[in-house]
Scaffold this active site. Structure first.
Site, PDB file in Angstrom:
ATOM      1  CB  ALA A 136      -0.830  -0.089   1.391  1.00  0.00           C
ATOM      2  N   GLY A 182       0.793  -5.313   0.750  1.00  0.00           N
ATOM      3  CA  GLY A 182      -0.489  -5.322  -0.206  1.00  0.00           C
ATOM      4  C   GLY A 182      -0.078  -5.803  -1.496  1.00  0.00           C
ATOM      5  CD  GLU A 190      -2.079  -8.028   2.590  1.00  0.00           C
ATOM      6  OE1 GLU A 190      -1.655  -6.980   2.335  1.00  0.00           O
ATOM      7  OE2 GLU A 190      -2.369  -8.514   3.778  1.00  0.00           O
ATOM      8  CD  GLU A 238       1.916  -5.593   5.552  1.00  0.00           C
ATOM      9  OE1 GLU A 238       2.776  -6.460   5.830  1.00  0.00           O
ATOM     10  OE2 GLU A 238       1.250  -5.821   4.627  1.00  0.00           O
TER      11      GLU A 238
HETATM   12  N1  CAA Z   1       4.737   3.415  -0.449  1.00  0.00           N
HETATM   13  C1  CAA Z   1       5.025   4.618  -0.903  1.00  0.00           C
HETATM   14  N2  CAA Z   1       6.011   4.563  -1.579  1.00  0.00           N
HETATM   15  C2  CAA Z   1       7.036   3.649  -1.897  1.00  0.00           C
HETATM   16  C3  CAA Z   1       6.661   2.180  -1.184  1.00  0.00           C
HETATM   17  C4  CAA Z   1       5.349   2.332  -0.670  1.00  0.00           C
HETATM   18  N3  CAA Z   1       4.703   0.868  -0.175  1.00  0.00           N
HETATM   19  N4  CAA Z   1       7.676   1.420  -1.648  1.00  0.00           N
HETATM   20  C5  CAA Z   1       8.480   2.023  -2.289  1.00  0.00           C
HETATM   21  N5  CAA Z   1       8.087   3.250  -2.389  1.00  0.00           N
HETATM   22  C6  CAA Z   1       8.728   4.485  -3.113  1.00  0.00           C
HETATM   23  C7  CAA Z   1       9.860   5.022  -2.399  1.00  0.00           C
HETATM   24  O1  CAA Z   1       9.464   5.665  -1.254  1.00  0.00           O
HETATM   25  C8  CAA Z   1      10.962   5.529  -3.161  1.00  0.00           C
HETATM   26  O2  CAA Z   1      10.471   6.870  -3.789  1.00  0.00           O
HETATM   27  P1  CAA Z   1      11.391   7.945  -4.081  1.00  0.00           P
HETATM   28  O3  CAA Z   1      12.144   7.449  -5.204  1.00  0.00           O
HETATM   29  O4  CAA Z   1      10.370   9.163  -4.557  1.00  0.00           O
HETATM   30  O5  CAA Z   1      12.180   8.352  -2.919  1.00  0.00           O
HETATM   31  C9  CAA Z   1      10.603   4.481  -4.373  1.00  0.00           C
HETATM   32  O6  CAA Z   1       9.462   3.849  -4.256  1.00  0.00           O
HETATM   33  C10 CAA Z   1      11.791   3.476  -4.712  1.00  0.00           C
HETATM   34  O7  CAA Z   1      11.937   2.804  -3.195  1.00  0.00           O
HETATM   35  P2  CAA Z   1      13.456   2.982  -2.514  1.00  0.00           P
HETATM   36  O8  CAA Z   1      14.226   3.873  -2.937  1.00  0.00           O
HETATM   37  O9  CAA Z   1      12.804   2.758  -1.110  1.00  0.00           O
HETATM   38  O10 CAA Z   1      13.892   1.348  -3.226  1.00  0.00           O
HETATM   39  P3  CAA Z   1      15.093   0.423  -2.614  1.00  0.00           P
HETATM   40  O11 CAA Z   1      15.357  -0.366  -3.743  1.00  0.00           O
HETATM   41  O12 CAA Z   1      15.991   0.997  -1.728  1.00  0.00           O
HETATM   42  O13 CAA Z   1      13.923  -0.418  -1.629  1.00  0.00           O
HETATM   43  C11 CAA Z   1      11.835  -1.731  -0.726  1.00  0.00           C
HETATM   44  C12 CAA Z   1      12.815  -1.238  -2.164  1.00  0.00           C
HETATM   45  C13 CAA Z   1      12.683  -2.601   0.065  1.00  0.00           C
HETATM   46  C14 CAA Z   1      10.758  -2.300  -1.462  1.00  0.00           C
HETATM   47  C15 CAA Z   1      11.524  -0.400   0.145  1.00  0.00           C
HETATM   48  O14 CAA Z   1      10.969   0.441  -0.920  1.00  0.00           O
HETATM   49  C16 CAA Z   1      10.317  -0.751   1.201  1.00  0.00           C
HETATM   50  O15 CAA Z   1      10.608  -1.146   1.956  1.00  0.00           O
HETATM   51  N6  CAA Z   1       9.340  -0.246   0.586  1.00  0.00           N
HETATM   52  C17 CAA Z   1       7.937  -0.384   1.702  1.00  0.00           C
HETATM   53  C18 CAA Z   1       7.586  -1.824   1.664  1.00  0.00           C
HETATM   54  C19 CAA Z   1       6.476  -1.949   2.723  1.00  0.00           C
HETATM   55  O16 CAA Z   1       6.561  -1.483   3.873  1.00  0.00           O
HETATM   56  N7  CAA Z   1       5.223  -2.115   1.973  1.00  0.00           N
HETATM   57  C20 CAA Z   1       4.074  -2.571   3.124  1.00  0.00           C
HETATM   58  C21 CAA Z   1       3.186  -1.342   3.016  1.00  0.00           C
HETATM   59  S1  CAA Z   1       1.979  -1.341   4.199  1.00  0.00           S
HETATM   60  C22 CAA Z   1       0.708  -2.336   3.331  1.00  0.00           C
HETATM   61  O17 CAA Z   1       1.030  -2.753   2.171  1.00  0.00           O
HETATM   62  C23 CAA Z   1      -0.464  -2.576   4.108  1.00  0.00           C
HETATM   63  C24 CAA Z   1      -1.380  -3.779   3.550  1.00  0.00           C
HETATM   64  O18 CAA Z   1      -1.176  -4.816   3.876  1.00  0.00           O
HETATM   65  C25 CAA Z   1      -2.538  -3.454   2.717  1.00  0.00           C
END
Ligand code: CAA
Length: 257
Positions: free
Chosen positions: A65, A108, A111, A131
């Site tokens: 998400a 998500g 999922e 998460e």
């Molecule tokens: N939401 C918003 N933006 C996100 C994102 C997310 N879930 N995942 C990645 N991005 C964005 C980053 O903010 C970044 O944006 P900018 O270039 O503008 O800074 C861009 O995508 C690239 O990401 P990274 O620079 O972080 O890339 P990386 O290769 O260093 O890392 C990653 C990749 C490990 C996937 C890391 O981005 C990460 O940990 N993302 C979050 C993953 C996460 O926590 N997901 C769960 C969300 S909550 C959820 O999903 C609830 C549910 O059950 C419905």
């Protein structure tokens, strides 16, 4: 120029839907999620389409998400947003959904892949429910689907540590349909979609419904639905044709009736 959040390639009998926010690793914003639901529902109503592939970019199927969108939301905002209703729209799709996963399938995104009926993953795909690392738990069925697929002990590890798991381990745990080379993922998912699309559509629809039921209610309810659908298919022309063509040693001709 309008940037399309979701791209659709319709090539009956299959269609490929691509999440298109590659720079944000396909984080599932409200707008992209809605576009996905609208497109997939339209394809579900389209008689010429029999199987739907959902895919993302090379780096990410979907990284979860959209955290930027959720960061300032209160519990009441989340309740009003009612994301569950939107996930339900995808769960209610009657045609087979095949996830073609390259790169990250997290939160998500994981999922969404699990909501699909089959998952084809590339060798370097990574799955996980991270998460907990941002003070949450999975919010779109992750705790339930992972537990049913992997058992309590593996699911707990993923949900409570947020650690990522590679495609090889997910496959060994039984959560994937196939693992292939990264550059062959879409082709293999399309091949699988074509294979399913060549089957009689009523049997595919009712088979999907019965398998899904295994996740929903009790074993007794699932068995009852399976039995009902099994008997119902004896009323279909395709079942008669399927059995006749087998006995006559010829290819079946499906009418969808
Ligand atoms: N939401 C918003 N933006 C996100 C994102 C997310 N879930 N995942 C990645 N991005 C964005 C980053 O903010 C970044 O944006 P900018 O270039 O503008 O800074 C861009 O995508 C690239 O990401 P990274 O620079 O972080 O890339 P990386 O290769 O260093 O890392 C990653 C990749 C490990 C996937 C890391 O981005 C990460 O940990 N993302 C979050 C993953 C996460 O926590 N997901 C769960 C969300 S909550 C959820 O999903 C609830 C549910 O059950 C419905």
């Amino acid at each position: 120029m309008v940037e399309h959040l979701v791209l659709v390639r319709r090539e009956p009998p299959i269609a490929v839907v691509t999440l298109n926010r590659p720079k944000a690793l396909n984080a599932l914003s409200i707008a992209m999620k809605r576009a996905l639901e609208d497109e997939v529902e339209a394809l579900d109503r389209d008689d010429a389409v029999r199987a739907i592939v959902i895919t993302g970019s090379e780096r990410a199927f979907a990284a979860g998400a959209d955290i930027a969108e959720m960061a300032e939301m209160s519990a009441v905002d989340m309740l009003k947003r009612d994301a569950e209703r939107s996930w339900q729209r995808l769960r209610a799709v009657r045609k087979p959904l095949i996830a073609a996963v390259r790169g990250y399938a997290l939160g998500g995104g994981c999922e969404l892949a699990m909501l699909c009926d089959m998952i084809v993953a590339g060798e370097s795909a990574q799955f996980g429910q991270p998460e907990v690392m941002i003070g949450l738990i999975p919010g779109a069925g992750g705790t339930q689907f992972l537990t049913r697929a992997l058992g309590k002990w593996r699911a707990m590890e993923l949900v409570l540590t947020g650690r990522r798991v590679d495609a090889g381990l997910m496959d060994a745990l039984g959560l994937l349909t196939r693992v292939v080379a990264d550059d062959g993922v879409l082709l293999e998912a399309e091949r699988l979609a074509q294979e399913v699309a060549a089957m009689p559509p009523l049997a595919v629809q009712l088979g999907k419904e019965a398998v899904q039921r295994a996740f929903l209610g009790t074993l007794d309810e699932g068995l009852a639905l399976e039995r009902k659908n099994f008997y119902l298919l004896f009323a279909s022309a395709d079942r008669t044709e399927g059995m006749r063509s087998f006995l006559e040693k010829r290819q079946p001709r499906w009418s969808g009736k």
